[in-house]
Design an enzyme around this catalytic site. Structure first.
Site, PDB file in Angstrom:
ATOM      1  N   ASP A  82     -38.487   1.186   7.158  1.00 52.75           N
ATOM      2  CA  ASP A  82     -38.364   0.062   6.847  1.00 52.75           C
ATOM      3  C   ASP A  82     -38.416  -1.245   7.633  1.00 52.75           C
ATOM      4  O   ASP A  82     -37.884  -1.087   8.790  1.00 52.75           O
ATOM      5  CB  ASP A  82     -37.136   0.026   5.961  1.00 52.75           C
ATOM      6  CG  ASP A  82     -36.932  -1.374   4.937  1.00 52.75           C
ATOM      7  OD1 ASP A  82     -37.357  -2.390   5.457  1.00 52.75           O
ATOM      8  OD2 ASP A  82     -36.804  -1.036   3.663  1.00 52.75           O
ATOM      9  N   ILE A  83     -39.451  -2.129   7.394  1.00 50.50           N
ATOM     10  CA  ILE A  83     -39.594  -3.367   8.269  1.00 50.50           C
ATOM     11  C   ILE A  83     -38.392  -4.342   8.232  1.00 50.50           C
ATOM     12  O   ILE A  83     -38.230  -5.328   9.341  1.00 50.50           O
ATOM     13  CB  ILE A  83     -40.860  -4.020   8.056  1.00 50.50           C
ATOM     14  CG1 ILE A  83     -41.046  -4.623   6.895  1.00 50.50           C
ATOM     15  CG2 ILE A  83     -42.085  -3.072   8.145  1.00 50.50           C
ATOM     16  CD1 ILE A  83     -42.067  -5.657   6.540  1.00 50.50           C
ATOM     17  N   ASN A  92     -34.819   3.278  -6.651  1.00 53.02           N
ATOM     18  CA  ASN A  92     -35.047   2.432  -7.619  1.00 53.02           C
ATOM     19  C   ASN A  92     -36.010   2.645  -8.405  1.00 53.02           C
ATOM     20  O   ASN A  92     -36.842   2.606  -8.106  1.00 53.02           O
ATOM     21  CB  ASN A  92     -34.634   0.929  -7.121  1.00 53.02           C
ATOM     22  CG  ASN A  92     -33.340   0.907  -5.992  1.00 53.02           C
ATOM     23  OD1 ASN A  92     -32.340   1.192  -6.508  1.00 53.02           O
ATOM     24  ND2 ASN A  92     -33.524  -0.027  -5.062  1.00 53.02           N
ATOM     25  N   GLN A 109     -35.925  -2.633  -7.483  1.00 52.59           N
ATOM     26  CA  GLN A 109     -37.023  -2.217  -7.019  1.00 52.59           C
ATOM     27  C   GLN A 109     -37.901  -3.179  -6.539  1.00 52.59           C
ATOM     28  O   GLN A 109     -38.361  -4.174  -7.465  1.00 52.59           O
ATOM     29  CB  GLN A 109     -37.730  -1.246  -8.050  1.00 52.59           C
ATOM     30  CG  GLN A 109     -39.239  -0.679  -7.362  1.00 52.59           C
ATOM     31  CD  GLN A 109     -39.750   0.382  -8.324  1.00 52.59           C
ATOM     32  OE1 GLN A 109     -39.453   0.328  -9.403  1.00 52.59           O
ATOM     33  NE2 GLN A 109     -40.702   1.201  -7.938  1.00 52.59           N
ATOM     34  N   HIS A 143     -40.564   4.985  -4.318  1.00 54.26           N
ATOM     35  CA  HIS A 143     -40.202   5.339  -2.793  1.00 54.26           C
ATOM     36  C   HIS A 143     -38.533   5.583  -2.851  1.00 54.26           C
ATOM     37  O   HIS A 143     -37.745   4.947  -3.706  1.00 54.26           O
ATOM     38  CB  HIS A 143     -40.480   4.248  -1.778  1.00 54.26           C
ATOM     39  CG  HIS A 143     -39.828   3.007  -2.130  1.00 54.26           C
ATOM     40  ND1 HIS A 143     -40.307   2.142  -3.214  1.00 54.26           N
ATOM     41  CD2 HIS A 143     -39.017   1.948  -1.629  1.00 54.26           C
ATOM     42  CE1 HIS A 143     -39.564   0.851  -3.384  1.00 54.26           C
ATOM     43  NE2 HIS A 143     -38.722   0.937  -2.310  1.00 54.26           N
ATOM     44  N   HIS A 193     -35.248   5.695  -0.417  1.00 47.08           N
ATOM     45  CA  HIS A 193     -34.648   4.960   0.876  1.00 47.08           C
ATOM     46  C   HIS A 193     -33.705   6.117   1.533  1.00 47.08           C
ATOM     47  O   HIS A 193     -32.951   6.463   0.690  1.00 47.08           O
ATOM     48  CB  HIS A 193     -33.799   3.671   0.688  1.00 47.08           C
ATOM     49  CG  HIS A 193     -34.769   2.712   0.131  1.00 47.08           C
ATOM     50  ND1 HIS A 193     -34.814   1.290   0.807  1.00 47.08           N
ATOM     51  CD2 HIS A 193     -34.993   2.500  -1.063  1.00 47.08           C
ATOM     52  CE1 HIS A 193     -35.545   0.548   0.186  1.00 47.08           C
ATOM     53  NE2 HIS A 193     -35.500   1.042  -1.057  1.00 47.08           N
TER      54      HIS A 193
END
Length: 193
Positions: free
Chosen positions: A61-62, A117, A124, A130, A132
């Site tokens: 994750d950025i 989500n 979301q 996706h 996490h």
């Protein structure tokens, strides 16, 4: 299943990542700095891929909640979990398990959340299915009693540093290969019994 010749869904950053980073053998992962996007990749933030198979792509994750925060998604554009095929859902579930173990080993953090989500009302942000994987460091044991660790995206988040991201992604890829090798060895032992 994912069609590699299909263009990415317009405006979906996860589709762009999925179409830009080809699959590799997770048992023989690329070294640090060896994963680069294909020529079709548009200008975008750096992406640190930790797993890339025919069905699934996973990356750091950025804006991580903690070091090692990974996103795991199908290559095909599927807005919500219920849009995934059974095969995609199985592949995602298996890779979430493998990546959870790899992230725990790479970060040294033995507790984590898996969050998924569905829809804007459920928080979301990117409308592409996706998961996490979020390592949860023990803040009480560190003596930081006044620190808080917020859940599911609320709270302070800092942009991922490129050098740290590349090193951590390479370490997670290495740990994925270890987990897969151990899985294979366990399967061989069970087959002999």
């Amino acid at each position: 299943m994912f069609d590699p010749s299909a263009p990415p869904e317009d405006g979906c950053p996860f589709c762009e990542i999925a179409s830009s980073f080809p699959p590799y053998d997770p048992c023989s992962p690329p070294a640090a700095g060896a994963i680069t996007p294909g020529t079709s990749r548009r200008a975008a933030p750096a992406t640190f891929v930790v797993l890339s198979t025919a069905a699934v792509v996973a990356f750091l994750d950025i804006m991580p909640l903690s070091a090692g925060h990974v996103l795991v998604c199908p290559r095909a554009h599927r807005p919500k979990l219920t849009d995934a095929t059974r095969a995609e859902a199985r592949a995602l579930g298996d890779e979430v398990r493998v990546l959870s173990a790899a992230v725990a080993r790479a970060t040294g953090v033995g507790d984590w959340n898996v969050v998924q989500n569905n829809g804007a009302a459920a928080a979301q942000v990117v409308p592409h299915l996706h998961y996490h994987i979020i390592p949860r460091p023990e803040i009480r044991a560190s003596g930081r009693l006044s620190s808080s660790f917020t859940m599911f995206g609320r709270g302070q988040r800092e942009e991922l540093d490129d050098d740290e991201g590349e090193a951590l992604a390479a370490e997670i890829r290495k740990r994925v290969a270890e987990v897969l090798k151990e899985d294979e060895e366990r399967t061989e032992v069970k087959a002999k019994l």
